[in-house]
Design a protein around this motif. Structure first.
Motif, PDB file in Angstrom:
ATOM      1  N   GLN A 181       0.561  -1.058   0.099  1.00 15.00           N
ATOM      2  CA  GLN A 181       0.053  -0.044  -0.242  1.00 15.00           C
ATOM      3  C   GLN A 181       0.550   1.691   0.025  1.00 15.00           C
ATOM      4  O   GLN A 181       1.891   1.422   1.091  1.00 15.00           O
ATOM      5  CB  GLN A 181      -1.003   0.074   0.652  1.00 15.00           C
ATOM      6  N   VAL A 182       0.579   1.882  -1.120  1.00 18.81           N
ATOM      7  CA  VAL A 182       1.620   3.746  -0.779  1.00 18.81           C
ATOM      8  C   VAL A 182       1.054   4.573  -0.197  1.00 18.81           C
ATOM      9  O   VAL A 182       1.543   5.046   0.443  1.00 18.81           O
ATOM     10  CB  VAL A 182       1.536   4.104  -2.985  1.00 18.81           C
ATOM     11  N   VAL A 201       8.506  -0.776   6.134  1.00 15.51           N
ATOM     12  CA  VAL A 201       8.406   0.681   5.921  1.00 15.51           C
ATOM     13  C   VAL A 201       9.266   1.060   4.451  1.00 15.51           C
ATOM     14  O   VAL A 201       9.870   0.818   3.966  1.00 15.51           O
ATOM     15  CB  VAL A 201       8.488   2.144   6.028  1.00 15.51           C
ATOM     16  N   ILE A 202       8.670   1.775   3.464  1.00 15.55           N
ATOM     17  CA  ILE A 202       9.296   2.343   2.108  1.00 15.55           C
ATOM     18  C   ILE A 202       9.159   3.222   2.213  1.00 15.55           C
ATOM     19  O   ILE A 202       8.399   5.041   2.058  1.00 15.55           O
ATOM     20  CB  ILE A 202       8.524   2.073   1.009  1.00 15.55           C
ATOM     21  N   PRO A 203      10.792   3.672   2.664  1.00 16.78           N
ATOM     22  CA  PRO A 203      10.715   5.479   2.699  1.00 16.78           C
ATOM     23  C   PRO A 203      10.986   6.844   1.204  1.00 16.78           C
ATOM     24  O   PRO A 203      11.215   5.789   0.190  1.00 16.78           O
ATOM     25  CB  PRO A 203      12.165   5.790   3.692  1.00 16.78           C
ATOM     26  N   ALA A 211      12.441   6.346  -6.588  1.00 19.00           N
ATOM     27  CA  ALA A 211      10.566   5.274  -7.385  1.00 19.00           C
ATOM     28  C   ALA A 211      11.104   4.357  -6.968  1.00 19.00           C
ATOM     29  O   ALA A 211      12.089   3.379  -6.398  1.00 19.00           O
ATOM     30  CB  ALA A 211      11.382   5.641  -9.004  1.00 19.00           C
ATOM     31  N   PHE A 212      10.166   2.535  -7.300  1.00 16.78           N
ATOM     32  CA  PHE A 212       9.958   1.389  -7.739  1.00 16.78           C
ATOM     33  C   PHE A 212       8.907   0.694  -7.876  1.00 16.78           C
ATOM     34  O   PHE A 212       8.036   1.649  -8.356  1.00 16.78           O
ATOM     35  CB  PHE A 212      10.578   0.954  -5.359  1.00 16.78           C
ATOM     36  N   CYS A 260       8.712  -8.868  -4.898  1.00 16.65           N
ATOM     37  CA  CYS A 260      10.102  -9.171  -3.618  1.00 16.65           C
ATOM     38  C   CYS A 260      11.064  -8.323  -3.886  1.00 16.65           C
ATOM     39  O   CYS A 260      11.967  -8.321  -3.348  1.00 16.65           O
ATOM     40  CB  CYS A 260      10.525 -10.243  -5.305  1.00 16.65           C
ATOM     41  N   ARG A 261      10.797  -6.938  -5.352  1.00 13.75           N
ATOM     42  CA  ARG A 261      11.791  -6.312  -5.020  1.00 13.75           C
ATOM     43  C   ARG A 261      11.893  -5.027  -4.008  1.00 13.75           C
ATOM     44  O   ARG A 261      12.543  -4.269  -3.627  1.00 13.75           O
ATOM     45  CB  ARG A 261      11.968  -5.582  -6.632  1.00 13.75           C
ATOM     46  N   THR A 262       9.770  -4.775  -4.188  1.00 10.79           N
ATOM     47  CA  THR A 262      10.121  -3.700  -2.963  1.00 10.79           C
ATOM     48  C   THR A 262      10.537  -3.875  -1.744  1.00 10.79           C
ATOM     49  O   THR A 262      10.746  -3.442  -0.803  1.00 10.79           O
ATOM     50  CB  THR A 262       8.605  -3.568  -3.060  1.00 10.79           C
TER      51      THR A 262
END
Length: 263
Positions: A96-97, A187-189, A194-195, A240-242
């Motif tokens: 979720q973004v 968490v994706i800071p 970009a991802f 997987c990459r995220t």
């Protein structure tokens, strides 16, 4: 199974003693199918994977018996399908973004999200959807809990859907849930940039056998379930990459603490 056996819909109908329309409707999910019929069809098709047949038979046996059935006719089929998918999954990975994942939302947060729906929902419809979302959390609150990984972007941590105080309470809930053994919150800071899958709102359900892995996309029109091999592999790769660029569980917990203190 039918296609792997090299049979047409008409062929299958003749073998089963049913017309081709019935076969097509069963394959498309427009008609229910019993455990006995699943095994009969698998035998006709000489399906070699007994684990796959057993998994399908188990799903057919439980069909129509889930708690979500009490909402049938009042909520969309897609919403019910998502709860059923979560229930049958061996494990879940959620990306979720902008929003906190539904399975981790407080009631206060969920109400704020549904009040932003277009077209606007009545108070009763908001409450019905909130109640349904809270019941979906059974998959992570039962013992033993289902293994779940939640990949949550920093944007979702900072979006104040229920206001600053409500968001703080929501983040405290995340911290609490992150301490459970079977739940990992990553968490994706913003700083990672970009991802892949940045535009996705995604639940990936790992099935009891690989053929039943399913990606559920959350769209403005409801949940869309994808199970074609190409789609599943693409979303498996995205997750997987995220996961690789996200913070680990401990650093994520510290990051959520920091954001909560800033509110």
């Amino acid at each position: 199974m039918r296609e792997s056996a090299g049979l047409t819909v008409a062929d299958a109908g003749r073998e089963l003693g049913a017309d081709r329309t019935r076969i097509s409707n069963m394959e498309a999910g427009r008609l229910g199918v019993s455990t006995e019929r699943v095994r009969t069809l698998a035998n006709i098709y000489a399906a070699p994977d007994s684990a796959y047949v057993d998994a399908l038979s188990g799903m057919a046996e439980e069909r129509g018996k889930g708690w979500w059935e009490e909402y049938r006719g009042t909520l969309s089929t897609g919403a019910l399908d998502l709860a059923e998918l979560e229930s049958h999954a061996v494990s879940l990975t959620v990306l979720q973004v902008v929003y906190i994942p539904g399975l981790l939302q407080t009631e206060e947060y969920a109400q704020a999200v549904f009040r932003q729906s277009v077209p606007k929902l009545s108070h009763l419809d908001v409450q019905r959807r909130v109640s349904y979302r809270m019941q979906r959390k059974r998959v992570i609150e039962r013992t033993p809990a289902k293994s779940c990984t939640f990949l949550v972007h920093e944007a979702a941590l900072r979006m104040l859907f229920p206001g600053a105080d409500g968001q703080r309470r929501q983040l405290e809930r995340l911290i609490e849930m992150s301490e459970q053994e079977d739940i990992s919150i990553r968490v994706i800071p913003f700083e990672v940039g970009a991802f892949p899958g940045a535009n996705s709102s995604l639940t990936f359900a790992t099935g009891p056998v690989p053929q039943l892995d399913t990606a559920a996309l959350d769209t403005a029109h409801g949940s869309v379930l994808l199970d074609a091999d190409t789609h599943v592999e693409n979303y498996r790769c995205i997750l997987c990459r995220t996961r690789d660029i996200s913070l680990d569980a401990k650093d994520s917990r510290d990051f959520i603490h920091k954001v909560a203190k800033q509110l």
